[in-house]
Design a protein around this motif. Structure first.
Motif, PDB file in Angstrom:
ATOM      1  N   GLY A 166      11.868  -7.217   3.482  1.00 45.23           N
ATOM      2  CA  GLY A 166      11.134  -8.485   3.492  1.00 45.23           C
ATOM      3  C   GLY A 166       9.833  -8.440   2.729  1.00 45.23           C
ATOM      4  O   GLY A 166       8.970  -9.304   2.902  1.00 45.23           O
ATOM      5  N   GLY A 167       9.670  -7.435   1.869  1.00 47.16           N
ATOM      6  CA  GLY A 167       8.430  -7.289   1.116  1.00 47.16           C
ATOM      7  C   GLY A 167       8.673  -7.221  -0.371  1.00 47.16           C
ATOM      8  O   GLY A 167       9.665  -7.728  -0.890  1.00 47.16           O
ATOM      9  N   ALA A 198      11.103  -0.624  10.529  1.00 44.40           N
ATOM     10  CA  ALA A 198      11.688  -0.293   9.232  1.00 44.40           C
ATOM     11  C   ALA A 198      12.885   0.629   9.403  1.00 44.40           C
ATOM     12  O   ALA A 198      13.141   1.151  10.490  1.00 44.40           O
ATOM     13  CB  ALA A 198      10.638   0.371   8.344  1.00 44.40           C
ATOM     14  N   ASP A 199      13.596   0.807   8.319  1.00 47.81           N
ATOM     15  CA  ASP A 199      14.661   1.808   8.216  1.00 47.81           C
ATOM     16  C   ASP A 199      13.974   3.115   7.817  1.00 47.81           C
ATOM     17  O   ASP A 199      13.498   3.264   6.689  1.00 47.81           O
ATOM     18  CB  ASP A 199      15.660   1.355   7.138  1.00 47.81           C
ATOM     19  CG  ASP A 199      16.818   2.328   6.943  1.00 47.81           C
ATOM     20  OD1 ASP A 199      16.631   3.542   7.189  1.00 47.81           O
ATOM     21  OD2 ASP A 199      17.896   1.886   6.522  1.00 47.81           O
ATOM     22  N   THR A 228       0.727  -9.247   6.708  1.00 43.66           N
ATOM     23  CA  THR A 228       1.283  -8.217   5.838  1.00 43.66           C
ATOM     24  C   THR A 228       0.452  -6.942   5.846  1.00 43.66           C
ATOM     25  O   THR A 228      -0.728  -6.947   6.174  1.00 43.66           O
ATOM     26  CB  THR A 228       1.385  -8.719   4.379  1.00 43.66           C
ATOM     27  OG1 THR A 228       0.076  -9.069   3.907  1.00 43.66           O
ATOM     28  CG2 THR A 228       2.314  -9.920   4.280  1.00 43.66           C
ATOM     29  N   ILE A 229       1.127  -5.863   5.467  1.00 45.46           N
ATOM     30  CA  ILE A 229       0.485  -4.551   5.316  1.00 45.46           C
ATOM     31  C   ILE A 229       0.756  -4.056   3.901  1.00 45.46           C
ATOM     32  O   ILE A 229       1.884  -4.139   3.405  1.00 45.46           O
ATOM     33  CB  ILE A 229       1.052  -3.533   6.335  1.00 45.46           C
ATOM     34  CG1 ILE A 229       0.638  -3.935   7.748  1.00 45.46           C
ATOM     35  CG2 ILE A 229       0.577  -2.124   6.025  1.00 45.46           C
ATOM     36  CD1 ILE A 229       1.290  -3.102   8.827  1.00 45.46           C
ATOM     37  N   ASP A 230      -0.274  -3.550   3.241  1.00 43.99           N
ATOM     38  CA  ASP A 230      -0.142  -2.973   1.906  1.00 43.99           C
ATOM     39  C   ASP A 230      -0.181  -1.449   2.007  1.00 43.99           C
ATOM     40  O   ASP A 230      -1.140  -0.879   2.539  1.00 43.99           O
ATOM     41  CB  ASP A 230      -1.275  -3.437   0.988  1.00 43.99           C
ATOM     42  CG  ASP A 230      -1.150  -4.906   0.603  1.00 43.99           C
ATOM     43  OD1 ASP A 230      -0.044  -5.454   0.731  1.00 43.99           O
ATOM     44  OD2 ASP A 230      -2.167  -5.493   0.179  1.00 43.99           O
ATOM     45  N   THR A 290       4.045  -4.181  -0.371  1.00 47.08           N
ATOM     46  CA  THR A 290       3.618  -5.173   0.614  1.00 47.08           C
ATOM     47  C   THR A 290       4.766  -5.425   1.585  1.00 47.08           C
ATOM     48  O   THR A 290       5.862  -5.813   1.167  1.00 47.08           O
ATOM     49  CB  THR A 290       3.206  -6.483  -0.071  1.00 47.08           C
ATOM     50  OG1 THR A 290       2.127  -6.226  -0.979  1.00 47.08           O
ATOM     51  CG2 THR A 290       2.750  -7.503   0.959  1.00 47.08           C
ATOM     52  N   LEU A 291       4.516  -5.184   2.876  1.00 47.11           N
ATOM     53  CA  LEU A 291       5.552  -5.325   3.902  1.00 47.11           C
ATOM     54  C   LEU A 291       5.060  -6.218   5.027  1.00 47.11           C
ATOM     55  O   LEU A 291       3.849  -6.306   5.275  1.00 47.11           O
ATOM     56  CB  LEU A 291       5.910  -3.944   4.477  1.00 47.11           C
ATOM     57  CG  LEU A 291       6.466  -2.915   3.494  1.00 47.11           C
ATOM     58  CD1 LEU A 291       6.569  -1.549   4.164  1.00 47.11           C
ATOM     59  CD2 LEU A 291       7.822  -3.349   2.958  1.00 47.11           C
TER      60      LEU A 291
END
Length: 264
Positions: free
Chosen positions: A230-231, A140-141, A179-181, A248-249
């Motif tokens: 992208g989420g 991620a940024d 995905t990760i929430d 969600t990512l």
């Protein structure tokens, strides 16, 4: 065979048309972001002068003004200060894509700890509490992840019930392998869920100006950050019981997508 060839040709033409429209939409979005940056920058200097000279007028000539005159000056100062804040948030919204940084391994535990440190004064002032669960490391940024959590946790502290100190909880759950929430929950005032889509629109507020601080851009910025990664983000809420925001990512990110993000 001829029918298959014609079908393939039609599908290819449709794909090309869709690709062209996507490229056109991206160009349009880039132009809007550039316009927002330029407009915000050019507006800020004259607004700062209005705020500064309005303050001087109020301080140096207050005795020369009657009650109505002082009211006019107060209104002018308040309006110009609010406009300055609006232009700053507009530029912040545009920077999500125009000044984005490359994705890199980002420990969300460290990001969340920095956010809590930044909000320490507000937590103490509101008599609040922030609970951080175990969070993952993602591509991620980092700056934008900080901004995302800062906005969401800050909102949880801000929109609290007057009879109860705010409690904000941050947790993570991996939904399968893809995905990760990331969930940010609070025990605040909540809102009617029919407004769930509206609150992510720029400058949209559920409360009147002056009821709570802010310009109504924070959640729009969160939405744009989630999409850039992208989420997406959505919310559930109950009036008087609080809200839960879920980001969600992607759990993993292909190398090519990392390069694209760096160029975004």
């Amino acid at each position: 065979k001829r029918q298959i060839e014609e079908t393939n040709k039609a599908m290819w033409a449709l794909y090309k048309e869709l690709d062209d429209k996507n490229a056109e939409l991206e160009r349009s979005n880039d132009e809007l972001d550039q316009f927002a940056m330029i407009a915000g920058h050019d507006l800020q200097e004259p607004l700062r002068k209005v705020v500064a000279f309005g303050g001087r007028l109020k301080t140096d000539y207050e005795d020369a003004l009657d009650e109505r005159g002082r009211d006019y000056v107060d209104r002018m100062c308040d309006a110009s200060a609010r406009m300055l804040e609006l232009t700053s948030d507009l530029m912040r919204y545009a920077r999500v894509t125009s000044q984005a940084k490359p994705f890199e391994p980002t420990d969300l535990n460290a990001v969340a700890a920095d956010v809590v440190s930044d909000l320490d004064d507000r937590i103490g002032r509101e008599g609040g509490k922030v609970n951080i669960g175990t969070l993952p490391t993602i591509e991620a940024d980092r700056v934008q992840m900080h901004q995302l959590l800062l906005n969401l946790i800050g909102n949880g502290l801000k929109f609290h019930r007057p009879d109860q100190g705010p409690v904000v909880s941050v947790s993570a759950r991996q939904d399968g392998a893809d995905t990760i929430d990331i969930s940010v929950s609070d025990n605040g005032i909540g809102f009617k869920e029919k407004f769930a889509g509206r609150i992510f629109q720029p400058f949209r507020r559920l409360h009147g100006v002056g009821a709570y601080e802010g310009t109504g851009m924070g959640l729009a910025i969160c939405k744009k950050i989630a999409i850039r990664h992208g989420g997406d983000i959505h919310v559930t809420s109950v009036v008087g019981k609080g809200s839960t925001f879920v980001i969600t990512l992607p759990a993993t990110r292909p190398r090519a997508e990392r390069a694209d993000a760096a160029d975004a």
